[in-house]
Design a protein around this motif. Structure first.
Motif: not given
Length: 272
Positions: A1-10, A110-114, A195-196, A240-247
Motif C-alpha cells: 500500500m502506498t500513499l504517494g510517498r517518494c523514496t528515490h530520485d531517478l 497479510p498480518a500488517a494489512a489486517v 494477498f499479492e 483499508g483504502w476506504f478508511l483512509q479517504l475521509g475529509p
C-alpha cells in the motif's frame, strides 16, 4: 500500500536507470537489489536487469537496465494488456519456493494489512455524512470483527516473491514486445500470493484509468480455496483504502473529489 510517498530520485539515461534513494530506513535498496538479482536468475526479462549497487553509500544507489514502454496506470487497459499482466504475474509466482525463501518477508503483507485496517476502523474515522459511506463503514466494521481476517494471516501455500504494492504505475507495458514488466521493487519481499493478487486488484490506483480485476483474474489459475482468499484479501485492501479517504484521511490528498463515495460502492460490492 502506498500513499504517494517518494523514496528515490531517478536518473533515466539511454540504456540504464540510476536510482538514488532519498530514504532507506526500511531497507528499500537491499530489498530491491535482492529482488532484481533473484529475478535475473529465475525470471529474466520480467524486471530491470541489476547492473551495479552501492548499498552502503549515502545515499544508496542502484543501477539497472532501462525498460521500454509506459505504465498501465491512467489508461483503459486493453484485453491484450490485461492478458500480458496476467502472464507476468503467473511467471513471477512460479519462481521456485526454495529461491523465494532466501528473500526477506515483505513489510506489507497479510498480518500488517489486517492489523492496520482494524486499527483504522477502531479509530472511527470521520467519513462524512454520506449514507452510502456510512453503510459501507458498518458493513466493513462487521466484517473486520469476524474471524475471516484472522484466518487470512495463515498462509497454507508456499510464498511467492511479490512487489507488495499494487500501484499500477509499477506495471510497464511494451506494445512492441506485447508484454508487461514490473518495476519499483523497493517494497518487495516474500509474501502470500493471494494477498499479492488482492493488492493488484484493489489498490486505489484502479480508479486512475480502467483495469478490471474481474477481467484479470480469469487469466490466473486459482484453486477454489485460493480464489476465496483472493476475494477476502480484495475486501481487506478495499476497506483499508476506504478508511483512509475521509475529509482528513491520509489518502484523501492524493485522490480526486468523490473517491470516498466510489470506494464505498466498491466495498459494498465486494462484501455483498
Amino acid at each position: 500500500m502506498t500513499l504517494g510517498r517518494c523514496t528515490h530520485d531517478l536518473d533515466i539515461q539511454d540504456d540504464v536507470v540510476v536510482k538514488r534513494y532519498t530514504s532507506w530506513g526500511r531497507g528499500e535498496p537491499g530489498r530491491e537489489w535482492a529482488a532484481l538479482t533473484l529475478l535475473a536468475e529465475h525470471a529474466p526479462d520480467l524486471a530491470p536487469v541489476p547492473i551495479q549497487a552501492e548499498l552502503e553509500a549515502k545515499p544508496p544507489v542502484i543501477v539497472m537496465s532501462r525498460l521500454p514502454g509506459h505504465i498501465l496506470r491512467g489508461q483503459h487497459a486493453t484485453d491484450e494488456q490485461i492478458a500480458a499482466l496476467a502472464t507476468a504475474l503467473n511467471r513471477l509466482h512460479q519462481i521456485p519456493a526454495h529461491a523465494v525463501e532466501s528473500i526477506a518477508p515483505a513489510p506489507w503483507g497479510p498480518a500488517a494489512a489486517v492489523h492496520k485496517t482494524r486499527a483504522w476502523a477502531d479509530k472511527q474515522p470521520d467519513l462524512g455524512d454520506d449514507p452510502l459511506v456510512q453503510e459501507a463503514f458498518r458493513a466493513g466494521a462487521a466484517w473486520l470483527a469476524s474471524t475471516t481476517p484472522d484466518e487470512l494471516m495463515v498462509n497454507p501455500l508456499p510464498p511467492v516473491l511479490g512487489l507488495a504494492d499494487g500501484n499500477r504505475a509499477n506495471y510497464l507495458w511494451s506494445s512492441g514486445e506485447g508484454r508487461v514488466q514490473l518495476i519499483d521493487w523497493e517494497d518487495s519481499g516474500r509474501n502470500d500470493r493471494a494477498f499479492e493478487l488482492g493488492e493488484v486488484c484493489e489498490h486505489i490506483s484502479r480508479l486512475d484509468g480502467i483495469l478490471d480485476a474481474d477481467q484479470l483474474l480469469p487469466h490466473i489459475y486459482l484453486a477454489p480455496a485460493e480464489a476465496t482468499r483472493v476475494r477476502d484479501f480484495r475486501r481487506l485492501i478495499a476497506l483499508g483504502w476506504f478508511l483512509q479517504l475521509g475529509p482528513n484521511g491520509p489518502a484523501t490528498p492524493h485522490n480526486p473529489a468523490g473517491t470516498l463515495h466510489v470506494q464505498a460502492e466498491r466495498v459494498l460490492q465486494l462484501l455483498g
